[in-house]
Design an enzyme around this catalytic site. Structure first.
Site, PDB file in Angstrom:
ATOM      1  N   THR A 134       3.827  -2.818   0.234  1.00 43.40           N
ATOM      2  CA  THR A 134       4.031  -1.927   0.065  1.00 43.40           C
ATOM      3  C   THR A 134       5.419  -1.235  -0.560  1.00 43.40           C
ATOM      4  O   THR A 134       6.343  -1.490  -0.812  1.00 43.40           O
ATOM      5  CB  THR A 134       3.284  -0.617   1.005  1.00 43.40           C
ATOM      6  N   GLU A 183      -2.529  -2.565   3.052  1.00 42.87           N
ATOM      7  CA  GLU A 183      -2.757  -2.727   4.222  1.00 42.87           C
ATOM      8  C   GLU A 183      -3.738  -2.947   4.503  1.00 42.87           C
ATOM      9  O   GLU A 183      -4.595  -3.665   5.570  1.00 42.87           O
ATOM     10  CB  GLU A 183      -1.685  -1.893   5.709  1.00 42.87           C
ATOM     11  N   LYS A 194       6.703  20.212  11.020  1.00 43.18           N
ATOM     12  CA  LYS A 194       6.784  20.448  12.560  1.00 43.18           C
ATOM     13  C   LYS A 194       7.869  22.229  12.443  1.00 43.18           C
ATOM     14  O   LYS A 194       8.863  22.389  11.972  1.00 43.18           O
ATOM     15  CB  LYS A 194       8.235  20.183  12.992  1.00 43.18           C
ATOM     16  N   TRP A 204       2.087  22.711  13.692  1.00 41.10           N
ATOM     17  CA  TRP A 204       2.530  21.006  12.070  1.00 41.10           C
ATOM     18  C   TRP A 204       1.440  22.463  10.786  1.00 41.10           C
ATOM     19  O   TRP A 204       0.444  22.475  11.278  1.00 41.10           O
ATOM     20  CB  TRP A 204       1.571  19.950  12.614  1.00 41.10           C
TER      21      TRP A 204
HETATM   22  P1  ADP Z   1       2.899   3.208  -0.016  1.00 42.23           P
HETATM   23  O1  ADP Z   1       2.325   4.711  -0.517  1.00 42.23           O
HETATM   24  O2  ADP Z   1       3.505   3.349   1.085  1.00 42.23           O
HETATM   25  O3  ADP Z   1       3.643   2.292  -1.004  1.00 42.23           O
HETATM   26  P2  ADP Z   1      -0.062   2.331  -0.348  1.00 42.23           P
HETATM   27  O4  ADP Z   1       0.530   2.561  -1.413  1.00 42.23           O
HETATM   28  O5  ADP Z   1      -0.779   1.393   0.367  1.00 42.23           O
HETATM   29  O6  ADP Z   1       1.410   2.309   0.608  1.00 42.23           O
HETATM   30  O7  ADP Z   1      -0.045   3.856   0.567  1.00 42.23           O
HETATM   31  C1  ADP Z   1      -0.816   4.545   0.999  1.00 42.23           C
HETATM   32  C2  ADP Z   1      -0.454   5.545   2.137  1.00 42.23           C
HETATM   33  O8  ADP Z   1      -1.136   6.378   0.106  1.00 42.23           O
HETATM   34  C3  ADP Z   1      -2.061   5.814   3.336  1.00 42.23           C
HETATM   35  O9  ADP Z   1      -1.560   6.394   3.968  1.00 42.23           O
HETATM   36  C4  ADP Z   1      -1.770   7.732   2.543  1.00 42.23           C
HETATM   37  O10 ADP Z   1      -0.655   8.183   3.135  1.00 42.23           O
HETATM   38  C5  ADP Z   1      -1.930   7.718   0.886  1.00 42.23           C
HETATM   39  N1  ADP Z   1      -2.687   7.672   0.499  1.00 42.23           N
HETATM   40  C6  ADP Z   1      -3.944   7.185  -0.225  1.00 42.23           C
HETATM   41  N2  ADP Z   1      -4.741   7.862  -0.310  1.00 42.23           N
HETATM   42  C7  ADP Z   1      -4.852   9.199  -0.453  1.00 42.23           C
HETATM   43  C8  ADP Z   1      -5.959  10.446  -1.014  1.00 42.23           C
HETATM   44  N3  ADP Z   1      -6.815  10.523  -1.715  1.00 42.23           N
HETATM   45  N4  ADP Z   1      -6.154  11.376   0.138  1.00 42.23           N
HETATM   46  C9  ADP Z   1      -3.954  11.298   0.250  1.00 42.23           C
HETATM   47  N5  ADP Z   1      -2.812  10.193   0.809  1.00 42.23           N
HETATM   48  C10 ADP Z   1      -3.557   8.876   0.514  1.00 42.23           C
END
Ligand code: ADP
Length: 551
Positions: free
Chosen positions: A195, A339, A448, A453
């Protein structure tokens, strides 16, 4: 079915059931070779030229690469890193490495040099395949910590110097175009992806052969990405992060043509490639399409063939959705995470909404979408009780399924995000009566204010609806009275202007008063993570004292 209790194995009691054939990536590959050999892969080279070949040619090169990997000493279970753009060579690695039983570690090329060293080491990569144009980035990392025991291979057309590195094309040319693929257990690791560290250290997720095949089948369904053999698909979402949303497996499986844009990701190059190749579906994060939208508007263009953009990674701003609709392109909003391999939901209209007024349909399409069949989920409130399906009550989203990870690579301690057979996504969501998931925020990004929220995503979407605003990121900043208050960091569209009080007044006409950001800060560009998401951690740091003097 979703129980985590020990399983009853009755396989021996009833003879004559189905073949016990492992679900491995080789299934996708061999089906592709048998059924789609004449369909094409198109790939942009570093010098901007277009390379094209058939899946039959692809198959032969995958076999050559597999032979080369074995000759380099790569054994089952070894990790092999890629450090590259979306190209045909990267695609070849996506198949050859896992099909010999090794694990492809798709390194994020936008990490800082220190992080690149960290992931190479954490993954234990034995060989590293680098695009020629990215050799300087790898060299910067190696200057920090040399990696003498690793074999480097340079891919691409340009000649660059990386001491001791081998040349990809020479390696392949020296090998036969057949390979005797080993029979692998479907639970073997296939791809390792970290990630992108928007939250702490990068964490590695290992997709197995089985999870990869199941994810491709589930994500590709008609009520998912819905890709067919006649499509021409261009993933802008990088192959170095989140598996390019599973596209490198899904597209060869269905036999659609695959268009890989290489390093040229500016809006003009993308538009040109879409038009030239007759792309029908493309996929990427909102940032990419905001820039493409601006370019389309500037040149007053419409696409000839593009019918659908799959957008995810962060929330789709409604203004972007509307602007694309006006130009005949339907947005499919999708949500997922590394994940989850990564696709969890996609937004399409259900039968119940087919005849609904456009405003109702639009509201549904703007949500993150409905779950794919292999994702079980629960949304729990603070007391661990499932929230009602009212589209309003928010809770923490947990998921479970055969393409959801059960742990992180080389992290031994039991983490609270894995509990009772479920994984906690870190997203706060609602679900409505039709099964549409809506992401309210990432838990850590919620603001917050007093006891309330505020969703940063909602506020960002509202602000991005202002005609002068290109992008807006909302963060919570410490406040002496309210604990936290929202501030907005805004980048304006070219040639547009608006000042802080007028933008606050405009926002005030659209949200309740206590949600209006206390400050609006104008910047040229909002800092981003390596995969194009707002880097809120940096913004929080930069503006942490902004409201100190507030009363
Ligand atoms: P990171 O951003 O930590 O590298 P990922 O690329 O796996 O990890 O991102 C996953 C996260 O991205 C999700 O848990 C969510 O918070 C956000 N995300 C993914 N798709 C969307 C979406 N369509 N709208 C809003 N948030 C999103």
């Amino acid at each position: 079915m979703q129980s985590t209790r020990p399983r009853l194995d009755l396989s021996a009691t009833i003879p004559g059931t189905m073949m016990d054939v492992p679900l491995t990536i080789r299934w996708i590959f061999e089906h592709n070779q048998r059924s789609h050999a004449s369909r094409e892969v198109v790939s942009r080279e570093d010098d901007g030229s277009i390379f094209r070949y058939t899946y039959a040619d692809f198959g032969a090169r995958v076999a050559r690469l597999a032979n080369a990997l074995v000759e380099l000493g790569i054994r089952p279970g070894d990790r092999v890193a890629s450090f590259g753009w979306n190209t045909h060579r990267h695609l070849e690695l996506y198949y050859a490495v896992p099909m010999i039983g090794a694990v492809l570690h798709t390194t994020n090329i936008r990490l800082f040099p220190e992080q690149v060293c960290w992931v190479f080491e954490h993954a234990g990569d034995k060989a590293i395949f680098v695009d020629a144009s990215l050799v300087p980035a790898v060299a910067r990392a190696l200057a920090i910590r040399p990696a003498s025991s690793r074999q480097f291979v340079v891919m691409g057309t340009s000649q660059v110097e990386l001491p001791g590195a081998l040349d990809y094309e020479e390696l392949l040319a020296a090998q036969p175009a057949e390979f005797d693929w080993p029979d692998l257990d479907e639970r073997s690791g296939a791809i390792l992806c970290y990630t992108s560290a928007t939250t702490g250290d990068p964490k590695g997720v290992v997709f197995t052969h089985r999870s990869t095949v199941l994810h491709a089948l589930a994500a590709g369904m008609a009520d998912g990405l819905g890709v067919t053999q006649g499509d021409v698909v261009m993933p802008v979402v990088p192959m170095f992060h989140v598996n390019a949303w599973g596209v490198p497996f899904l597209i060869p499986m269905v036999g659609a043509n695959l268009v890989l844009p290489g390093a040229k990701l500016d809006p003009s190059s993308l538009i040109e490639l879409i038009e030239r190749e007759g792309v029908t579906i493309s996929l990427g994060v909102p940032t990419v399409w905001l820039a493409v939208r601006d370019e389309l508007e500037r040149r007053d263009l419409r696409f000839r063939t593009l019918k659908r953009l799959v957008i995810g990674g962060s929330a789709v701003p409604p203004s972007l959705f509307d602007d694309l609709e006006k130009r005949g392109v339907r947005t499919m909003h999708a949500w997922g995470m590394t994940e989850m391999s990564p696709i969890g939901t996609a937004s399409l209209l259900t039968a119940q909404l087919a005849g609904a007024p456009w405003e109702v349909q639009r509201a549904a399409l703007l949500k993150q979408g409905r779950f794919t069949p292999l994702v079980a989920w629960k949304i729990l409130d603070d007391n661990g009780v499932p929230v009602p399906r009212d589209g309003k009550t928010a809770g923490a989203l947990w998921v479970r399924g055969p393409a959801v990870t059960r742990s992180y690579f080389r992290v031994d301690e039991a983490l609270p995000v894995f509990n009772d057979g479920y994984f906690m996504t870190g997203d706060v969501c609602t679900i409505d009566e039709f099964g549409y998931l809506q992401l309210v925020d990432r838990t850590k990004d919620l603001v917050k204010s007093g006891g309330e929220w505020i969703s940063s995503v909602d506020l960002e979407n509202t602000i991005m609806g202002h005609p002068a605003v290109r992008e807006a990121a909302v963060i919570g900043v410490a406040h002496p009275k309210w604990v936290e208050r929202p501030i907005a960091v805004v980048a304006l569209r070219e040639g547009q202007s608006v000042d802080e009080p007028s933008l606050q007044a405009w926002i005030g006409e659209r949200v309740v008063k206590w949600q209006i950001p206390d400050r609006v800060v104008f910047v040229d560009a909002i800092p981003r993570t390596g995969v194009g998401k707002f880097l809120k951690r940096e913004l929080r740091d930069r503006y942490k004292d902004l409201l100190d003097a507030a009363k």
